[in-house]
Design a protein around this motif. Sequence first.
Motif, PDB file in Angstrom:
ATOM      1  N   SER A 174      30.632  86.590 -66.462  1.00  0.00           N
ATOM      2  CA  SER A 174      29.603  85.810 -65.764  1.00  0.00           C
ATOM      3  C   SER A 174      28.648  85.144 -66.737  1.00  0.00           C
ATOM      4  CB  SER A 174      28.824  86.710 -64.796  1.00  0.00           C
ATOM      5  OG  SER A 174      29.646  87.108 -63.728  1.00  0.00           O
ATOM      6  N   HIS A 178      28.685  81.197 -67.324  1.00  0.00           N
ATOM      7  CA  HIS A 178      27.453  80.507 -66.940  1.00  0.00           C
ATOM      8  C   HIS A 178      26.951  79.668 -68.110  1.00  0.00           C
ATOM      9  CE1 HIS A 178      23.225  79.789 -66.022  1.00  0.00           C
ATOM     10  NE2 HIS A 178      23.502  80.051 -64.766  1.00  0.00           N
ATOM     11  N   ARG A 267      27.976  73.669 -59.031  1.00  0.00           N
ATOM     12  CA  ARG A 267      28.181  74.541 -57.870  1.00  0.00           C
ATOM     13  C   ARG A 267      28.946  75.803 -58.262  1.00  0.00           C
ATOM     14  NH1 ARG A 267      32.293  75.117 -54.456  1.00  0.00           N
ATOM     15  NH2 ARG A 267      33.343  73.177 -55.059  1.00  0.00           N
ATOM     16  N   GLU A 270      26.669  78.160 -60.281  1.00  0.00           N
ATOM     17  CA  GLU A 270      25.648  78.856 -59.503  1.00  0.00           C
ATOM     18  C   GLU A 270      26.252  79.855 -58.515  1.00  0.00           C
ATOM     19  OE1 GLU A 270      23.296  75.793 -57.764  1.00  0.00           O
ATOM     20  OE2 GLU A 270      22.426  75.162 -59.678  1.00  0.00           O
ATOM     21  N   GLU A 271      27.347  79.448 -57.851  1.00  0.00           N
ATOM     22  CA  GLU A 271      27.913  80.312 -56.818  1.00  0.00           C
ATOM     23  C   GLU A 271      28.766  81.435 -57.387  1.00  0.00           C
ATOM     24  OE1 GLU A 271      29.997  77.841 -54.071  1.00  0.00           O
ATOM     25  OE2 GLU A 271      28.168  76.839 -53.321  1.00  0.00           O
ATOM     26  N   ARG A 272      29.539  81.135 -58.433  1.00  0.00           N
ATOM     27  CA  ARG A 272      30.454  82.140 -58.969  1.00  0.00           C
ATOM     28  C   ARG A 272      29.819  83.001 -60.067  1.00  0.00           C
ATOM     29  NH1 ARG A 272      35.949  83.173 -58.965  1.00  0.00           N
ATOM     30  NH2 ARG A 272      36.860  84.015 -60.895  1.00  0.00           N
ATOM     31  N   GLY A 274      26.298  82.919 -60.841  1.00  0.00           N
ATOM     32  CA  GLY A 274      24.915  83.283 -60.583  1.00  0.00           C
ATOM     33  C   GLY A 274      23.905  82.458 -61.364  1.00  0.00           C
ATOM     34  N   HIS A 276      20.753  79.694 -62.294  1.00  0.00           N
ATOM     35  CA  HIS A 276      20.586  78.247 -62.327  1.00  0.00           C
ATOM     36  C   HIS A 276      20.658  77.776 -63.762  1.00  0.00           C
ATOM     37  CE1 HIS A 276      19.411  78.173 -58.110  1.00  0.00           C
ATOM     38  NE2 HIS A 276      18.716  79.259 -58.361  1.00  0.00           N
TER      39      HIS A 276
END
Length: 279
Positions: A174, A178, A267, A270-272, A274, A276
């Motif tokens: 993650s 990210h 998207r 943020e969605e997968r 986490g 911003h």
Amino acid sequence: MVHINVLDPGASPLDYYGYELRRKREAAGLTQKQLGQIVNYTGSLVGQVETARKLPTQEFSERCDAALGTDGLLSRLVGLVLRSQLPVWFQQVAELEVRAAEICSFESGMVHGLLQTRAYARAVLGALDKKQLDDRTEVRLARQRILEVGDEPPQLWLILGEAALYQDMGAGTSQIMHEQLDHLLGYEDSPQVNIQVLPFAVGPHAGMTGPYSVYRFPSDPPIVYTEGYGQGHATANPDTVKDCSLRYDHLQAAALSITDSARLIRRVMEERYGGHPVA
């Protein structure tokens, strides 16, 4: 008596770098320990670089240039040193990247090396082999300087398969992903780096046979580069270049626009993964 390793500056770019570092340090009247204290590295590391047992980094080179007043000598040399450490079969593509005016690349399953973050590159390079991972990661990241230096850095067009946005990178996925996707978003308004995502919904497409790159130069014929396990192949064959260029046109037409690609990347980030975008 202290025995000092005598380097042959013509043996390799790394030996030449070590020779020049020692020469400049001694001219400044500094010991290895004293230089290390100035540049915030250990004297031992300075010695290892001088004797070609340790790869220098860009940061180390810049600090030594400032400390020794070398007018950027080591910072100019370090790129050559790091490129020389690439696998022999890959050194050709590194040279193509340096010379190119335009790079058009399609990657189906991972982010292109020129846009990888440190953590992402480390995960990719360490998937099967963790030997000298720090040095190998540094070498990969050094290639990215072609996008930052020079009067006319290359124009980079990257078509990225949507699968690359979801690829698990092992422990810390993650955070790694990210950071990587946020890094891609940093080029959203760049006139030099253009990123398009080829979505799953496209179905069969012109790049099904695998990733490749087309390098275009100011005065030389374009070159197509493809890669397999432990080997690469570059060709200027006009028929191959024409075919791959046409395929790239079709891939660009099928891919999302640069704006819509950034929207999808944001998207997924943020969605997968986490959070911003990092400020």
